[in-house]
Motif scaffolding. Structure first.
Motif, short mmCIF file in Angstrom:
data_model
loop_
_atom_site.label_atom_id
_atom_site.label_comp_id
_atom_site.label_asym_id
_atom_site.label_seq_id
_atom_site.Cartn_x
_atom_site.Cartn_y
_atom_site.Cartn_z
N PHE A 134 0.83 -1.19 0.00
CA PHE A 134 0.00 0.00 0.00
C PHE A 134 0.87 1.25 0.00
O PHE A 134 1.93 1.27 0.63
N THR A 135 0.41 2.30 -0.66
CA THR A 135 0.98 3.63 -0.51
C THR A 135 -0.11 4.49 0.11
O THR A 135 -1.23 4.56 -0.42
N VAL A 136 0.21 5.10 1.25
CA VAL A 136 -0.77 5.87 2.02
C VAL A 136 -0.32 7.33 2.05
O VAL A 136 0.83 7.61 2.39
N THR A 137 -1.24 8.24 1.69
CA THR A 137 -0.93 9.66 1.72
C THR A 137 -2.06 10.42 2.38
O THR A 137 -3.21 9.97 2.42
N GLY A 138 -1.72 11.59 2.88
CA GLY A 138 -2.74 12.44 3.49
C GLY A 138 -2.12 13.74 3.96
O GLY A 138 -0.90 13.95 3.85
N LYS A 139 -2.97 14.62 4.47
CA LYS A 139 -2.53 15.91 4.99
C LYS A 139 -3.26 16.17 6.30
O LYS A 139 -4.44 15.84 6.43
N ILE A 140 -2.53 16.76 7.24
CA ILE A 140 -3.14 17.17 8.50
C ILE A 140 -2.63 18.56 8.86
O ILE A 140 -1.60 19.01 8.35
#
Length: 175
Positions: A134-140
């Protein structure tokens, strides 16, 4: 049948990116982390448990002075808040990717977040281990999690951006 998956740390990477002076991007890594997932068979959309933790003291930005500052009370306060944790609630298809919804806890503050996931597939390696990628991305917003240290240069430039980008490459091993 419930399937348990565990992280393969030799083939995984947990990192974050933040703007410095709004002109460059600094990458940080967590070198000690854990992830366990429970699914029905090999179907990750049936996940009943997705539990991730990262040891705050394992943070590295390849700069000892900056790492010490990040571990201090002005940022993560590693002495009081040893772990960052994420508890996944739902892994669902969304167009050509997946969304992972869950609760992220940093410095004692828990907020719901949504991460974008590119599922690389499931294969059997040369040692007959079943693996999923899996490649997991996000912003917080770091400030929403109590990471509120701020500084401004004499010229008015922000030293550290509020937005933190999450980038993880994860390989799981079927237990």
């Amino acid at each position: 049948m419930t399937t348990k998956w565990k992280i393969d740390p030799a083939h995984s990477e947990v990192q974050f990116k933040v703007k410095h002076l709004m002109i460059t991007t600094i990458t940080g890594y967590f070198h000690s982390y854990n992830l366990e997932v429970l699914t029905d068979g090999d179907d990750f959309t049936t996940a009943s448990e997705i539990e991730f933790t990262a040891d705050v003291d394992s943070i590295s930005t390849k700069n000892d002075q900056r790492d010490a500052h990040l571990k201090s009370a002005e940022f993560f306060n590693a002495q009081q808040h040893v772990l960052i944790s994420f508890s996944g609630r739902k892994f669902e298809p969304d167009a050509d990717e997946y969304l992972l919804r869950g609760d992220l806890t940093i410095k004692g503050v828990t907020k719901p977040i949504v991460l974008h996931v590119d599922f690389g597939g499931i294969v059997t390696d040369p040692y007959n281990q079943t693996k999923a990628g899996f490649t997991v991305t996000g912003k917080i917003s770091r400030k929403e999690f109590g990471l509120t240290w701020d500084a401004v240069t004499e010229a008015g430039q922000i030293v550290v951006s509020d937005e933190i980008r999450i980038n993880c490459d994860i390989q799981l091993i079927k237990s």
